[in-house]
Design a protein around this motif. Sequence first.
Motif, short mmCIF file in Angstrom:
data_model
loop_
_atom_site.label_atom_id
_atom_site.label_comp_id
_atom_site.label_asym_id
_atom_site.label_seq_id
_atom_site.Cartn_x
_atom_site.Cartn_y
_atom_site.Cartn_z
N GLY A 190 0.81 -1.21 0.00
CA GLY A 190 0.00 0.00 0.00
C GLY A 190 0.84 1.26 0.00
O GLY A 190 0.57 2.22 -0.73
N GLU A 191 1.88 1.28 0.86
CA GLU A 191 2.78 2.43 0.90
C GLU A 191 3.51 2.59 -0.42
O GLU A 191 3.65 3.70 -0.95
CB GLU A 191 3.81 2.24 2.03
CG GLU A 191 3.24 2.28 3.43
CD GLU A 191 4.23 1.81 4.48
OE1 GLU A 191 4.11 2.29 5.62
OE2 GLU A 191 5.12 0.97 4.18
N PHE A 192 3.97 1.47 -0.95
CA PHE A 192 4.71 1.49 -2.21
C PHE A 192 3.82 1.98 -3.35
O PHE A 192 4.23 2.81 -4.17
CB PHE A 192 5.28 0.09 -2.50
CG PHE A 192 6.28 0.07 -3.61
CD1 PHE A 192 7.61 0.41 -3.38
CD2 PHE A 192 5.92 -0.33 -4.89
CE1 PHE A 192 8.55 0.38 -4.40
CE2 PHE A 192 6.84 -0.36 -5.92
CZ PHE A 192 8.16 -0.01 -5.68
N ALA A 193 2.59 1.47 -3.42
CA ALA A 193 1.65 1.88 -4.46
C ALA A 193 1.37 3.38 -4.37
O ALA A 193 1.34 4.07 -5.39
CB ALA A 193 0.35 1.09 -4.34
N ASN A 194 1.20 3.88 -3.16
CA ASN A 194 0.94 5.29 -2.97
C ASN A 194 2.12 6.14 -3.43
O ASN A 194 1.95 7.12 -4.15
CB ASN A 194 0.63 5.56 -1.49
CG ASN A 194 0.16 6.99 -1.26
OD1 ASN A 194 -0.68 7.50 -1.99
ND2 ASN A 194 0.69 7.61 -0.22
N ARG A 195 3.33 5.74 -3.05
CA ARG A 195 4.54 6.47 -3.46
C ARG A 195 4.76 6.39 -4.95
O ARG A 195 5.21 7.34 -5.58
CB ARG A 195 5.78 5.94 -2.72
CG ARG A 195 5.80 6.14 -1.24
CD ARG A 195 6.65 7.30 -0.73
NE ARG A 195 7.92 7.54 -1.35
CZ ARG A 195 9.08 7.12 -0.91
NH1 ARG A 195 9.15 6.39 0.18
NH2 ARG A 195 10.20 7.46 -1.54
N ALA A 196 4.47 5.22 -5.55
CA ALA A 196 4.71 5.01 -6.99
C ALA A 196 3.60 5.62 -7.85
O ALA A 196 3.80 5.86 -9.04
CB ALA A 196 4.83 3.52 -7.28
N GLY A 197 2.45 5.88 -7.25
CA GLY A 197 1.33 6.44 -8.01
C GLY A 197 0.66 5.44 -8.92
O GLY A 197 0.10 5.80 -9.97
N VAL A 198 0.69 4.16 -8.52
CA VAL A 198 0.02 3.11 -9.29
C VAL A 198 -0.80 2.25 -8.34
O VAL A 198 -0.58 2.26 -7.13
CB VAL A 198 1.02 2.22 -10.08
CG1 VAL A 198 1.81 3.04 -11.09
CG2 VAL A 198 1.95 1.49 -9.15
N ALA A 199 -1.72 1.50 -8.89
CA ALA A 199 -2.55 0.61 -8.08
C ALA A 199 -1.73 -0.58 -7.59
O ALA A 199 -0.79 -1.02 -8.24
CB ALA A 199 -3.73 0.12 -8.92
N SER A 200 -2.14 -1.11 -6.45
CA SER A 200 -1.49 -2.30 -5.91
C SER A 200 -1.56 -3.46 -6.89
O SER A 200 -0.61 -4.24 -7.02
CB SER A 200 -2.14 -2.71 -4.58
OG SER A 200 -1.95 -1.71 -3.61
N SER A 201 -2.67 -3.54 -7.60
CA SER A 201 -2.83 -4.63 -8.58
C SER A 201 -1.79 -4.50 -9.70
O SER A 201 -1.28 -5.50 -10.20
CB SER A 201 -4.24 -4.64 -9.17
OG SER A 201 -4.54 -3.40 -9.79
N ALA A 202 -1.45 -3.27 -10.08
CA ALA A 202 -0.41 -3.06 -11.09
C ALA A 202 0.94 -3.55 -10.57
O ALA A 202 1.71 -4.18 -11.30
CB ALA A 202 -0.33 -1.59 -11.50
N LEU A 203 1.22 -3.28 -9.30
CA LEU A 203 2.48 -3.74 -8.71
C LEU A 203 2.56 -5.25 -8.68
O LEU A 203 3.61 -5.83 -8.99
CB LEU A 203 2.64 -3.17 -7.30
CG LEU A 203 2.75 -1.65 -7.20
CD1 LEU A 203 2.77 -1.21 -5.75
CD2 LEU A 203 3.96 -1.14 -7.97
N ARG A 204 1.45 -5.90 -8.33
CA ARG A 204 1.45 -7.37 -8.33
C ARG A 204 1.67 -7.90 -9.74
O ARG A 204 2.40 -8.87 -9.95
CB ARG A 204 0.14 -7.89 -7.73
CG ARG A 204 0.08 -7.72 -6.21
CD ARG A 204 -1.12 -8.42 -5.59
NE ARG A 204 -2.37 -7.77 -5.91
CZ ARG A 204 -2.91 -6.77 -5.23
NH1 ARG A 204 -2.31 -6.29 -4.16
NH2 ARG A 204 -4.06 -6.24 -5.60
#
Length: 165
Positions: free
Chosen positions: A7-21
């Motif tokens: 969640g923190e990473f997604a917020n900092r990266a400006g992308v959805a958690s699903s995109a990170l997965r």
Amino acid sequence: MKMLTIGEFANRAGVASSALRFYEEKGLIHSQRNAGGQRRFQAHQLRRVAFIKAAQAAGISLDEIQRTLNALPAQRTPGKADWGKISAGWRDQLDQRISSLTALRDRLNECIGCGCLSLSACALYNPEDKIRHFGNGARYLNGNRPDDLATIDTEQKKPRKSTRT
């Protein structure tokens, strides 16, 4: 070193958690798991996500992005020098895309590439639907030009060998 939750990473990266997965599944980014099995990301992975987003904004496919990232030594995060070399390598591809889009923009009022939406105007660019002999699809958008119609062998109903380079 502080590890970021997804969640923190997604917020900092400006992308959805699903995109990170998804990126992780494709091997574009990497995480570690804590004792509970939850993903934790190192902050330097943010640069990889920024790299992915910049490349996607330039129209580079995820497959190409993956090949590029995999070619870096030890799967490291690309730096400024890396980006300079990588972007120079993509320049020709981008120039071709820009040229193609410019040609499309300039022809939008004339034709969508045959089959045309205007049968009355189509006779100007494709009399008797001759362009079909060059293949299926929007031939003018695929690189044929109205002057290519002169190369059609009317007896064999196929294009003559082109002398154009």
